[in-house]
Design an enzyme around this catalytic site. Structure first.
Site, PDB file in Angstrom:
ATOM      1  N   GLU A 149      35.055  28.391  43.045  1.00  0.00           N
ATOM      2  CA  GLU A 149      35.094  29.754  43.347  1.00  0.00           C
ATOM      3  C   GLU A 149      34.218  30.382  44.470  1.00  0.00           C
ATOM      4  OE1 GLU A 149      33.402  31.486  39.599  1.00  0.00           O
ATOM      5  OE2 GLU A 149      34.799  30.418  38.295  1.00  0.00           O
ATOM      6  N   ASN A 192      38.545  24.642  42.832  1.00  0.00           N
ATOM      7  CA  ASN A 192      38.987  25.323  41.810  1.00  0.00           C
ATOM      8  C   ASN A 192      38.687  26.841  41.691  1.00  0.00           C
ATOM      9  OD1 ASN A 192      39.666  25.296  38.823  1.00  0.00           O
ATOM     10  ND2 ASN A 192      37.943  25.783  38.339  1.00  0.00           N
ATOM     11  N   HIS A 228      42.693  32.506  33.580  1.00  0.00           N
ATOM     12  CA  HIS A 228      42.258  33.362  32.796  1.00  0.00           C
ATOM     13  C   HIS A 228      42.850  34.519  32.695  1.00  0.00           C
ATOM     14  CE1 HIS A 228      38.757  30.855  31.800  1.00  0.00           C
ATOM     15  NE2 HIS A 228      38.597  30.719  33.193  1.00  0.00           N
ATOM     16  N   GLU A 257      41.571  26.155  33.280  1.00  0.00           N
ATOM     17  CA  GLU A 257      40.920  26.873  32.292  1.00  0.00           C
ATOM     18  C   GLU A 257      41.613  27.801  31.480  1.00  0.00           C
ATOM     19  OE1 GLU A 257      37.154  28.556  34.322  1.00  0.00           O
ATOM     20  OE2 GLU A 257      37.235  26.726  35.520  1.00  0.00           O
ATOM     21  N   ASP A 259      43.499  30.404  29.447  1.00  0.00           N
ATOM     22  CA  ASP A 259      43.371  31.063  28.294  1.00  0.00           C
ATOM     23  C   ASP A 259      43.791  32.624  28.489  1.00  0.00           C
ATOM     24  OD1 ASP A 259      40.949  32.396  29.400  1.00  0.00           O
ATOM     25  OD2 ASP A 259      39.497  31.714  28.283  1.00  0.00           O
TER      26      ASP A 259
HETATM   27  O1  G2I Z   1      33.566  32.333  32.850  1.00  0.00           O
HETATM   28  C1  G2I Z   1      34.244  31.683  32.479  1.00  0.00           C
HETATM   29  C2  G2I Z   1      34.669  30.357  33.331  1.00  0.00           C
HETATM   30  C3  G2I Z   1      35.251  30.812  34.891  1.00  0.00           C
HETATM   31  N1  G2I Z   1      35.461  29.687  35.562  1.00  0.00           N
HETATM   32  C4  G2I Z   1      34.327  28.719  35.757  1.00  0.00           C
HETATM   33  C5  G2I Z   1      33.560  28.208  34.492  1.00  0.00           C
HETATM   34  O2  G2I Z   1      32.566  27.369  34.359  1.00  0.00           O
HETATM   35  C6  G2I Z   1      33.365  29.459  33.559  1.00  0.00           C
HETATM   36  O3  G2I Z   1      33.010  29.115  32.262  1.00  0.00           O
HETATM   37  C7  G2I Z   1      32.075  29.844  31.542  1.00  0.00           C
HETATM   38  C8  G2I Z   1      31.677  29.166  30.267  1.00  0.00           C
HETATM   39  O4  G2I Z   1      32.877  29.256  29.452  1.00  0.00           O
HETATM   40  C9  G2I Z   1      30.599  30.063  29.351  1.00  0.00           C
HETATM   41  O5  G2I Z   1      30.134  29.350  28.366  1.00  0.00           O
HETATM   42  O6  G2I Z   1      31.003  29.841  32.254  1.00  0.00           O
HETATM   43  C10 G2I Z   1      30.017  30.701  31.792  1.00  0.00           C
HETATM   44  C11 G2I Z   1      28.676  30.927  32.918  1.00  0.00           C
HETATM   45  O7  G2I Z   1      29.287  31.469  33.905  1.00  0.00           O
HETATM   46  C12 G2I Z   1      29.612  30.205  30.543  1.00  0.00           C
HETATM   47  O8  G2I Z   1      28.636  31.215  29.947  1.00  0.00           O
HETATM   48  C13 G2I Z   1      27.308  30.971  29.960  1.00  0.00           C
HETATM   49  C14 G2I Z   1      26.502  31.998  29.311  1.00  0.00           C
HETATM   50  O9  G2I Z   1      26.609  32.935  30.243  1.00  0.00           O
HETATM   51  C15 G2I Z   1      24.917  31.590  29.034  1.00  0.00           C
HETATM   52  O10 G2I Z   1      24.143  32.548  28.481  1.00  0.00           O
HETATM   53  C16 G2I Z   1      25.037  30.288  28.228  1.00  0.00           C
HETATM   54  O11 G2I Z   1      23.512  29.837  28.279  1.00  0.00           O
HETATM   55  O12 G2I Z   1      27.351  29.617  28.773  1.00  0.00           O
HETATM   56  C17 G2I Z   1      25.786  29.221  28.743  1.00  0.00           C
HETATM   57  C18 G2I Z   1      25.767  27.975  27.655  1.00  0.00           C
HETATM   58  O13 G2I Z   1      26.266  28.290  26.300  1.00  0.00           O
END
Ligand code: G2I
Length: 434
Positions: A149, A192, A228, A257, A259
């Site tokens: 990103e 990515n 996404h 990724e 969904d």
């Molecule tokens: O946002 C969707 C994805 C976009 N591309 C990069 C990916 O790495 C990203 O994944 C998401 C995760 O699916 C989430 O689970 O990235 C988020 C953060 O940018 C993740 O969220 C975070 C929460 O914001 C936090 O509060 C939490 O502590 O997940 C953390 C672990 O559960």
């Protein structure tokens, strides 16, 4: 070829009578197309039996959803925590799954200390992070998202502001890829991003960078398209064309990724289009969905995944499997789904009811796991025939007597849970036809 056969074995593909040799799982069907089919995985779910049975049964690749990000692996400078990520990687490898590494250099989930470094320190911290993490996993990662990103949304085509961009200038992406190649020469190195899925200003900017890297011999092997999607950001009409133009630069493309928010037939059709686009591009080497079940999706309100919150297969699952050339029992699939409700509650206990519904084919029997949360105890059941695991927490319910249900028909069983002060709802596993 040997790899393909291995993948088929571990994913439990069986030849179904009447369906020739069509694979019956996402991984098996994708393998027959020379692709992998992966899921993002969270360490917290690795102990959940129904989660693991879907993960192990349906997927042959995994990505750590958060556990390999910079804040997780190197929360303070040069102090690395690999334990949680190792559990995910070890699980994947023990099941012959390939593992995607996500992600080395990203502006988000970046610990605060990185942003406060001056340029020289930042450069060495970036290279040290890449090198240390990739060496730790050397030989175990199929593809790394080296940089994630790095471009702005919208029409500017510019790089996004980040500590790396702001302090190191444009060269940081190239430097990251060169460092990565040296650290694990066997891993495929990916760029990515999201909102790059169709032809637009942002994907044009990434395209220009990748073309430049290929022309100048900067090591890059693949581009990840996060994919996404929802109603504001639907599957683009030129999705396949965009994948193809990147592939034509001489890199692999991966859907990293995926969904798609939605439900029912509309969601299934969107998923089908994505799979068909990947299959039409020979260098599209695999698809990863961003989670196993809607229950744990980062967008759970949008129910964007292939299994619902009870691990039932959704229409989108069947569309993906069919698009991959697989089948789990023919057009009308012998399947069942479950739903749960609490029907009564008293001072010390509550009653639950599970409704089992046949899919679009008749079924002759079914089986559902109900897990209560200690110190809860199930004290009574009705309209079913239970067995128990050794802990006493997991009840497997089967029909008492004739378990057949015609297509779309349903039946219910019930039980009483002694709460012992824990009022958590029981976990209801997927419905199995058996
Ligand atoms: O946002 C969707 C994805 C976009 N591309 C990069 C990916 O790495 C990203 O994944 C998401 C995760 O699916 C989430 O689970 O990235 C988020 C953060 O940018 C993740 O969220 C975070 C929460 O914001 C936090 O509060 C939490 O502590 O997940 C953390 C672990 O559960």
């Amino acid at each position: 070829m040997i790899g393909t056969v291995g993948a088929l074995c571990v994913t439990g593909v069986v030849a179904m009578p009447g369906t020739a040799s069509a694979a019956s799982t996402l991984a098996g069907a994708a393998a027959e197309q020379g692709r992998y089919f992966g899921a993002a995985v969270s360490a917290g779910q690795l102990n959940e039996p129904d989660y693991m049975s879907r993960l192990n049964g349906e997927f042959n690749s995994l990505t750590a959803e958060n556990e390999m990000k910079w804040d997780a692996l190197e929360p303070s400078r040069n102090s690395f925590n690999f334990g949680t990520a190792d559990r995910i990687v070890d699980h994947g490898r023990s099941r012959n799954m390939s593992v995607r590494g996500h992600t080395l250099v990203w502006h988000s989930q970046l610990p605060g200390w990185v942003g406060s470094l001056g340029a020289n320190d930042l450069r060495s911290a970036m290279n040290n992070h890449i090198t240390t993490v990739m060496r730790h996993y050397r030989g175990k990662i199929h593809s790394w998202d080296v940089v994630n990103e790095a471009f702005q949304d919208g029409g500017s085509g510019a790089r996004r502001s980040s500590p790396f961009q702001d302090k190191l200038g444009n060269g940081w992406i190239e430097e990251s890829f060169r460092t990565a190649r040296a650290a694990d020469p066997g891993a495929k190195l990916c760029y990515n991003d999201y909102n790059t899925d169709g032809v637009n200003a942002k994907s044009d900017a990434v395209y220009t960078m990748v073309r430049d890297f290929k022309q100048r011999g900067v090591p890059i092997d693949c581009v990840g398209f996060q994919s996404h999607f929802n109603s504001n950001s639907p599957v683009p009409g030129d999705y396949q064309r965009n994948l193809q133009r990147f592939a034509d630069l001489g890199v692999d493309v991966q859907i990293t990724e995926l969904d798609i928010e939605g439900s029912g037939t509309a969601q299934a059709n969107d998923y089908r289009r994505v799979v068909e686009a990947c299959l039409a591009v020979s260098r599209c080497t695999g698809i990863t969905v961003w989670g196993v079940t809607d229950k744990y999706s980062w967008r759970s309100g949008g129910t964007p995944l292939l299994f619902d919150g009870n691990y039932n297969k959704k229409p989108a699952y069947h569309a993906v499997l069919a698009a991959l050339g697989g089948s789990d029992g023919g057009g009308g699939d012998a399947s069942c789904t479950v739903s749960y409700e609490q029907t009564d509650r008293w001072g010390d206990r509550f009653n639950g009811r599970v409704t089992v519904r046949a899919g679009s084919s008749a079924i002759s029997s079914w089986r559902v796991n109900v897990t209560v949360h200690s110190p809860q105890r199930i004290s009574a059941t009705w309209n079913g025939s239970p067995t128990w695991d050794s802990s006493g927490n997991v009840m497997t319910m089967r029909p008492s007597g004739n378990g057949s249900l015609s297509a779309g028909a349903s039946t219910s069983f019930g039980f009483t849970v002694m709460a012992n002060n824990n009022w958590t709802a029981p976990s209801i596993g997927a419905c199995s036809v058996s």
